[in-house]
Design a protein around this motif. Structure first.
Motif: not given
Lengths: 327, 326
Positions: A104, A121, A123, A323-327, B96, B102-103, B140-144, B165-166, B239
C-alpha cells in the motif's frame, strides 16, 4: 587496531567489512529497481540513490540499534542501512502482500518501525518535523535514543526545515539533521536555488553546530555523525550536517537530465565512494581484493533472491483495501 | 449538577487525563503563562509544568509535525492551534502525514493526537481568524472530526478523542467558550460517532452543528409557539457520522433542514443531504430539503456584515416555515 583510519569505538573491522557489502546491496538494489522500472515491471515512481551510498551507510553505522531515523523519497539506502531486509523492500516495490507496507505504500513510503525507521516520505521536508517529534518522545520518556533525520538540499528551502531546526534547538532535542546535498532538487541545482555556499551554514541561524562532510567518504561521515549523535544523546541538542554528494541517476522516471552535463556526471562517477571505501579497507589490510569481490557478489545475489521473493509474493486482496485506515 | 463553561469543560477534560496519563502533553502557541489565546490552558502550566504544557514558537508546521512524530513514537500529544484558520500552515503534517501514516505503512504504527482549535465567526476577527473549514478535514480518510456544541459534549468528546488511537481534529467554537452547561465533575466519555437529539419534535428535522445547534434550538422555541414541532439533531462528530440517527429522524418528520456556519458551497451540509438522498428516508420526504450555510464571501469585519454572512435564527425560522408549508 586500525592503522590509518579513525572510527568510533564501537566500529569493529567486521562492521567495516559488512558496511562495504551493505553499500553494494544498496547499489544493486537500486540498479535492479531501475531495470525493472524501465521494463515496466514496477509501476508508479521511484527515486534512486545510486552514488549516494556512503552517506546512508556511513551515517547509520554511527547509530545504536535504539536510535531512529526519518528518511526521504530517495530512501532505499537509509532503509537497508537501518536493517530492513531487501526481500520485504522489493516485495513492496512490486506491490505485494509481503512488502513492508503490504503493497500500500510503495517506494516512497517504506517504513520499518521495529528497526527504528520512521519512514520515507513523499513530501519534501515532510519528515523533518516528525523527526523532531520523535526526539521529543525520547527526551520526555527518557528513552535515550537519538533521531537521525535525513533530507536533501531541496528540503532545506522548505519552511518545515527552518521551523524544525529552530524548535529542536530551543528544546535541546536529541536529533541530528543530515542533509544529503546531491546538488539537485529534481532539476533545480543547489547553486541556482540557494544563495549560501553550504547548507550547513544555515545552522548558525538556529544556534547549533553546522558541519560539512564529503558525502562520498563513509568514514568521515560516520565520525561526524557519531560525534553529533553522542552530543545530542548527552542532552546538548541538535547538529546540522551536510554531506556533499551526487545522484548518478535522474530524479525519478523519465528524467532526460537536461539540467546537467554528462561531463559533470562523469567527474562524480570517478569519485565513487564504494570503490574508495574498498581501496581503504584493502590498504588497511582488513580484506583482500578477492574478499571484496566475493562480498560484492553476495550482495548481488541477495538482490536476485529478493526479486524471486517479491515475484512469488501474492497480490493483496481487494478486501484489504479498506483495512488500516484507522487504528 | 454543577455548571461550568464550555472552555472550563475542555480544560478539565485535558487536566483530568493528564493527571492519569503521563504520555499526554499539550503543545501550542502562548499556552503557557499566557493561558492560550482564549484562556483554555490557563493554570495548566502551573500544574503540569513546562515539559507537559509546551509553549512553542509560531511554527504551525513544526508544531503539527512534532506532534505527529511524538505520537508515532508513543506519546499522546494535544495540539492547541490558536485559530482554526492556521490549519492552512499545518496542513501537510495533518493531511499528508498524520492521516495517512498508518495506511501507508500497511497498518503499522499509529498517530494518536488531538488537534484542538477554535473556529467560527462572531468576534469581529475578520477573514483570516473566523473561518469554519471543517469540510476540508472531513474529506481526508484517516482523520476523525469532532465539533461539540455544548460544555457537556465538549468534555466527554475530548476525553474520547484523547483515548482514541487516531488523529482527531477537535473543533471548538469561539462563541461557545463562555456558554455554560451542566457538566459532571468526574471523567466521562461520549462515544465518537454518536449524534445527539438536542430537541425532540415531529414536524421537521434540523441537523445543525456547533453554534447553529443553539440557533436551531432558539428557532424551535419560537416555532413551537406557532404549533410547529421541531426536532434538532446535533451530529457532534462529523467523521464518523451517525447516519442512522439522522435517517431515523427524517423518516419520522419527513422534512429536513441542514444548518452550519461554514460556507454552504462544498460544506458538510451537502454530505448530510446526500446521506438522506441515498437512504430509505428519501421516500419519506414531504418537502424539498433546505440547506443553510455561510455566504460565499470571506468573513467581513463590520459586525452587521459579519452577522449577515452566516445563518441567523430568523433565517432558520423562515426556512422551517417554507418547508412545513410546502
Amino acid at each position: 587496531m586500525l592503522k590509518t583510519i579513525k572510527v568510533p569505538s564501537h566500529i569493529t573491522e567486521e562492521k567495516l567489512v559488512s558496511l562495504y557489502k551493505e553499500m553494494w546491496l544498496i547499489r544493486y538494489f537500486d540498479e535492479k529497481v531501475d531495470q525493472f522500472f524501465a521494463k515496466g515491471m514496477i509501476h508508479g515512481t521511484t527515486h534512486l540513490c545510486v552514488g549516494q551510498e556512503p552517506s546512508a551507510a556511513g551515517a547509520i553505522a554511527a547509530l545504536k540499534d535504539i536510535d531512529k531515523i526519518t528518511s526521504t523519497h530517495r530512501g532505499h539506502g537509509h532503509c537497508i542501512s537501518k536493517g530492513a531486509n531487501v526481500n520485504g523492500m522489493m516485495a513492496e516495490l512490486f506491490g505485494r502482500v509481503d512488502g513492508y507496507c503490504k503493497g500500500k505504500g510503495g517506494s516512497i513510503h517504506i517504513a520499518d518501525l521495529e528497526k527504528g525507521n520512521l519512514g520515507a516520505n513523499g513530501i519534501v521536508g515532510g519528515g523533518i518535523p516528525i523527526a523532531v517529534g520523535a526526539a521529543l518522545t525520547s527526551k520526555m520518556k527518557k528513552e535515550g535514543y537519538v533521531v537521525l533525520c535525513f533530507f536533501g538540499d531541496g528540503a532545506s528551502n522548505e519552511g518545515s526545515f527552518h521551523e524544525s531546526l529552530n524548535l529542536a534547538s530551543i528544546w535541546d532535542l536529541p536529533v541530528v539533521f543530515i542533509c544529503e546535498n546531491n546538488q539537485y532538487g529534481m532539476s533545480g541545482s543547489v547553486k541556482e536555488m540557494t544563495r549560501v555556499e553550504n547548507i550547513a551554514d544555515r545552522a548558525v541561524s538556529y544556534g547549533m553546530p553546522g558541519k560539512v562532510v564529503d558525502g562520498l567518504d563513509a568514514i568521515e561521515i560516520m565520525n561526524t555523525v557519531y560525534d553529533a549523535v553522542e552530543r545530542a544523546r548527552q542532552g546538548h541538542g541538535p547538529t546540522l550536517i551536510e554531506a556533499k554528494t551526487y545522484r548518478w541517476k535522474g530524479h525519478s522516471k523519465s528524467d532526460a537530465k537536461k539540467y546537467r552535463t554528462r561531463e559533470e556526471e562523469e567527474e562524480w562517477r570517478k569519485k565513487d565512494g564504494i570503490k574508495r571505501f574498498r581501496d581503504l579497507l584493502i590498504e588497511e589490510g582488513i580484506f583482500t581484493e578477492e574478499k571484496a569481490k566475493q562480498l560484492q557478489e553476495e550482495a548481488k545475489q541477495e538482490v536476485e533472491d529478493a526479486v524471486k521473493f517479491a515475484e512469488n509474493s501474492p497480490q493483496p486482496s481487494i478486501e484489504s483495501l479498506l483495512e488500516d485506515v484507522y487504528a | 449538577m454543577r455548571e461550568i463553561t464550555y472552555l472550563e469543560a475542555i480544560r478539565e477534560a485535558m487536566s483530568q487525563e493528564m493527571r492519569q496519563n503521563e504520555d499526554i502533553f499539550i503543545l501550542g502557541e502562548d499556552i503557557g503563562v499566557y493561558g492560550g489565546a482564549f484562556g483554555v490552558t490557563r493554570g495548566m502550566i502551573e500544574e503540569f509544568g513546562p515539559e507537559r504544557v509546551r509553549n512553542t514558537p509560531i511554527s504551525e508546521s513544526a508544531i503539527a509535525g512534532a506532534a505527529v512524530g511524538a505520537a508515532l513514537t508513543g506519546m499522546r500529544p494535544i495540539i492547541e492551534l490558536q485559530f482554526s484558520d492556521f490549519i492552512t500552515i499545518a496542513m501537510d503534517q495533518i493531511v499528508n502525514q498524520a492521516a495517512k501514516l498508518r495506511y501507508m505503512n500497511g497498518g503499522k504504527g499509529k498517530v494518536p493526537l488531538v488537534l484542538r482549535t477554535p473556529s467560527g465567526s462572531g468576534t469581529g476577527a475578520a477573514a483570516q481568524h473566523s473561518q469554519s473549514l471543517e469540510a476540508w478535514l472531513v474529506h481526508i480518510p484517516g482523520l476523525r472530526v469532532i465539533q461539540p456544541s455544548n460544555a457537556y459534549d465538549a468534555k466527554g468528546l475530548l476525553k474520547a478523542a484523547m483515548d482514541d488511537d487516531n488523529p482527531v481534529i477537535f473543533y471548538e467554537h469561539k462563541l461557545l467558550y463562555k456558554t455554560k452547561g451542566d457538566v459532571p465533575e468526574e471523567s466521562y466519555s461520549i462515544p465518537i460517532g454518536k449524534a445527539d437529539v438536542k430537541r425532540k419534535g415531529k414536524d421537521v428535522t434540523i441537523v445543525a452543528t456547533a453554534m447553529m445547534v443553539h440557533k436551531a434550538l432558539e428557532a424551535a422555541e419560537e416555532l413551537a409557539k406557532e404549533g410547529i414541532d421541531v426536532e434538532v439533531v446535533d451530529p457532534r462528530t462529523l467523521v464518523p457520522l451517525d447516519e442512522e440517527t439522522i435517517i431515523q429522524s427524517v423518516k419520522k418528520t419527513g422534512r429536513l433542514i441542514v444548518a452550519h456556519e461554514a460556507v454552504k458551497r462544498g460544506g458538510f451540509g451537502g454530505e448530510i443531504v446526500s446521506v438522506i438522498a441515498e437512504s430509505e428516508a428519501f421516500d419519506y420526504l414531504d418537502a424539498p430539503i433546505k440547506r443553510l450555510g455561510g455566504l460565499p464571501v470571506p468573513i467581513p469585519y463590520n459586525p452587521h456584515l459579519e452577522k449577515a454572512t452566516v445563518p441567523q435564527v430568523a433565517d432558520i425560522i423562515e426556512a422551517v416555515k417554507e418547508t412545513v408549508h410546502f
